[in-house]
Design a protein around this motif. Sequence first.
Motif, short mmCIF file in Angstrom:
data_model
loop_
_atom_site.label_atom_id
_atom_site.label_comp_id
_atom_site.label_asym_id
_atom_site.label_seq_id
_atom_site.Cartn_x
_atom_site.Cartn_y
_atom_site.Cartn_z
N SER A 2 0.81 -1.20 0.00
CA SER A 2 0.00 0.00 0.00
C SER A 2 0.86 1.26 0.00
N THR A 26 -9.70 3.40 6.25
CA THR A 26 -8.39 2.77 6.42
C THR A 26 -8.27 2.10 7.77
N GLY A 72 -11.87 -0.73 8.75
CA GLY A 72 -10.95 -0.29 7.71
C GLY A 72 -10.23 -1.44 7.02
N ASN A 111 -7.80 10.34 11.58
CA ASN A 111 -7.98 9.38 10.50
C ASN A 111 -9.42 8.96 10.29
N THR A 144 -11.86 6.41 1.11
CA THR A 144 -11.53 5.05 1.52
C THR A 144 -11.29 4.96 3.02
N ARG A 158 -13.65 3.17 -2.85
CA ARG A 158 -12.75 2.11 -2.38
C ARG A 158 -12.39 1.19 -3.54
#
Length: 331
Positions: free
Chosen positions: A76, A241, A294, A250, A239, A155
């Motif tokens: 990633s 996570t 996530g 986050n 997306t 996503r």
Amino acid sequence: MYTLAGLFGGVGGIELGFEQAGYDVLWANEIDQKASITYKLNHQHELLVDDIHNVEPYQIPEVDIITGGFPCQAFSIAGYRKGFNDDRGNLFFEILRLIIAKKPRVVFLENVKNLVGHDNGNTYQVIIEALEMNGYHVKDKVLNGSEYGNVPQNRERIYIVAFANKNDYEKFEFPGPVRLEKTLHDVIDFENKVDERYYYRPDKCKFYHILEENIKHEGSIYQWRRKYVRQNKSGVCPTLTANMGTGGHNVPLIYTKHGIRKLTPQECFRIQGFQECFKLPDDIAVSHLYKQAGNSVVVPVVQRIAEKIKMALDANPNYEKVMENQLSFSL
């Protein structure tokens, strides 16, 4: 009914998608103790809680399909881009070890989109060639949850479907796009007050004044980026996570009449396409629940692929478990 065993089960999102498509899940494996609590709360089949390095082929029942949403951090952008030099990247070879031993009719794998381009495509090429050298015919496609799963989340994931039988392979096609009908209001509660822990208040948040200046529109998703606020104007959630559990910045934020707050874990799971009946344990920290959400998959996308796999297998009723190529990849 086709049978399935799941590796890297997480909370069981892949297994749930296949169950909803009419498969019988017999067994799964997951190493994370907290994720296993959520898994067992929602599934009745056997779950082996252990490191995949310790899993022996005899522990896995004879099944038609083996699935695996193997850890994606090594591939990633959010990770270290170490690929197979990272221990997490090498976990693919643990999947391969068990595939070689069990020889399932179908292998289903899911990972981050960036797996395809990692190390100029070399990492992905190794994965595909390893499957092909062991007799599998491979199809793959990058699908976005908002375009193929009717979930309001951007996503993108790579889905790999490998068939031991060429006729199955030739009959299989990935599902086409569907219209996005679900909105953020369908999966997020903008009206009712939720637990106070999810709200940002002036006396408890040192950067509250920045949030207040920028988060003003109900129906939008916002993100706190340590020093500034970013509004997502696409009408879908960015997306989700795994590191949502490591800090409030986050977790996506929203504006409601009760105040500015982060999404709840339940809302994160709904954004992934989990149904309302999916249970979350109340005896583990919400940070673990955010991480689990996530790390999971867009369930409706998995279900649609599973339905297409079933159609391909149904079209070949005389299948016999004979691998066309018995070459063994060097581990």
